[in-house]
Design a protein around this motif. Structure first.
Motif, PDB file in Angstrom:
ATOM      1  N   CYS A  26      17.157   2.098  -4.441  1.00 52.82           N
ATOM      2  CA  CYS A  26      16.821   3.702  -3.547  1.00 52.82           C
ATOM      3  C   CYS A  26      17.128   3.660  -2.785  1.00 52.82           C
ATOM      4  CB  CYS A  26      15.326   2.304  -2.469  1.00 52.82           C
ATOM      5  SG  CYS A  26      14.715   3.372  -1.796  1.00 52.82           S
ATOM      6  N   THR A  28      16.468   6.123  -0.382  1.00 53.23           N
ATOM      7  CA  THR A  28      15.796   7.172   0.830  1.00 53.23           C
ATOM      8  C   THR A  28      15.496   5.756   2.109  1.00 53.23           C
ATOM      9  OG1 THR A  28      14.096   6.258  -0.344  1.00 53.23           O
ATOM     10  CG2 THR A  28      14.654   8.495  -0.313  1.00 53.23           C
ATOM     11  N   CYS A  29      16.511   4.020   1.290  1.00 51.32           N
ATOM     12  CA  CYS A  29      16.492   3.282   2.584  1.00 51.32           C
ATOM     13  C   CYS A  29      16.735   3.498   3.739  1.00 51.32           C
ATOM     14  CB  CYS A  29      16.768   2.485   1.840  1.00 51.32           C
ATOM     15  SG  CYS A  29      15.336   0.974   0.448  1.00 51.32           S
ATOM     16  N   CYS A  69      12.673   5.257  -3.018  1.00 49.01           N
ATOM     17  CA  CYS A  69      11.211   4.248  -2.675  1.00 49.01           C
ATOM     18  C   CYS A  69      11.159   2.804  -3.764  1.00 49.01           C
ATOM     19  CB  CYS A  69      10.348   4.957  -1.838  1.00 49.01           C
ATOM     20  SG  CYS A  69       9.372   3.627  -1.530  1.00 49.01           S
ATOM     21  N   LEU A  70      11.254   1.765  -3.737  1.00 44.78           N
ATOM     22  CA  LEU A  70      10.969   1.318  -4.386  1.00 44.78           C
ATOM     23  C   LEU A  70       9.963  -0.033  -3.699  1.00 44.78           C
ATOM     24  CD1 LEU A  70      14.210  -0.615  -5.573  1.00 44.78           C
ATOM     25  CD2 LEU A  70      12.954   0.783  -7.033  1.00 44.78           C
ATOM     26  N   GLY A  71       8.855   1.258  -2.620  1.00 45.51           N
ATOM     27  CA  GLY A  71       8.248   0.233  -2.406  1.00 45.51           C
ATOM     28  C   GLY A  71       8.318  -0.908  -1.361  1.00 45.51           C
ATOM     29  N   ASN A  72       9.434  -1.476  -0.668  1.00 45.30           N
ATOM     30  CA  ASN A  72       9.741  -2.281  -0.240  1.00 45.30           C
ATOM     31  C   ASN A  72      10.901  -1.737   0.900  1.00 45.30           C
ATOM     32  OD1 ASN A  72      10.707  -5.073   0.090  1.00 45.30           O
ATOM     33  ND2 ASN A  72      13.083  -4.654  -0.486  1.00 45.30           N
ATOM     34  N   CYS A  73       9.797  -0.442   1.433  1.00 44.90           N
ATOM     35  CA  CYS A  73      10.401   0.113   3.006  1.00 44.90           C
ATOM     36  C   CYS A  73      10.924  -0.850   3.848  1.00 44.90           C
ATOM     37  CB  CYS A  73       9.385   1.652   3.299  1.00 44.90           C
ATOM     38  SG  CYS A  73       9.041   2.127   1.660  1.00 44.90           S
ATOM     39  N   SER A  78      16.735  -1.454  -0.236  1.00 42.61           N
ATOM     40  CA  SER A  78      16.313  -2.027  -2.037  1.00 42.61           C
ATOM     41  C   SER A  78      16.851  -1.822  -2.748  1.00 42.61           C
ATOM     42  CB  SER A  78      14.841  -2.096  -1.736  1.00 42.61           C
ATOM     43  OG  SER A  78      13.896  -2.379   0.040  1.00 42.61           O
TER      44      SER A  78
HETATM   45  S1  FES Z   1      12.227   3.286   1.451  1.00 42.45           S
HETATM   46 FE1  FES Z   1      13.385   2.624  -0.288  1.00 42.45          FE
HETATM   47  S2  FES Z   1      12.021   0.204  -0.940  1.00 42.45           S
HETATM   48 FE2  FES Z   1      11.219   2.533   0.092  1.00 42.45          FE
END
Ligand code: FES
Length: 142
Positions: A26, A28-29, A69-73, A78
């Motif tokens: 990810c 964008t984490c 985004c892997l939905g683990n923000c 992630s």
């Molecule tokens: S921004 Fe990385 S898992 Fe949502």
């Protein structure tokens, strides 16, 4: 989260990966808790992993892809390690310096022909940071 030394040399690379492995990172984490740091840790992790794992490539058997985004923000940074048709893993609580651990995990996954990601030899970040593991599934034919 504190920086940790790379563990690339801790796990010997197999002569060739026995199965294909895909690493998703990810980009964008923002990190969480102690792992929150200035800048964009997900982007740094994705960039480093792309370079490091890209160099490893193993004739295309180990690949890396940056995703948003892997939905683990809430537990970022992630990443996921996938073996098509086999086990998939999602990891969290990584940091900008975790690319080497992802490479070790990818090598480890590729070192066995099938089955789960071996526990022995797995970097601590991929033990403590395991969010989910998804077993192989068979989709019903239509
Ligand atoms: S921004 Fe990385 S898992 Fe949502």
């Amino acid at each position: 989260m504190t920086a940790h030394p790379p563990t690339i040399d801790d796990t010997p690379a197999p002569a060739a990966a026995l199965r294909p492995v895909m690493v998703l990172v990810c980009s964008t984490c923002k990190g969480t808790g102690d792992a929150v740091c200035e800048g964009k840790p997900g982007a740094v992790l994705a960039e480093t992993a792309t370079r490091l794992i890209g160099e490893e490539a193993d004739n295309g058997r180990i690949a890396v892809q940056s995703v948003e985004c892997l939905g683990n923000c809430s537990r970022g940074c992630s990443a996921a390690i996938l073996s098509p048709g086999d086990w998939h893993y999602v990891f969290g609580d990584l940091d900008a310096d975790s690319a080497a651990d992802l490479l070790v995990g990818a090598r480890l996954m590729g070192s066995v022909a099938e089955g789960p990601l071996p526990w022995r030899g797995r970097p601590t970040s991929l033990k403590k940071g395991m969010i989910a593991r998804i077993p192989p599934v068979e989709y019903p034919s239509t």
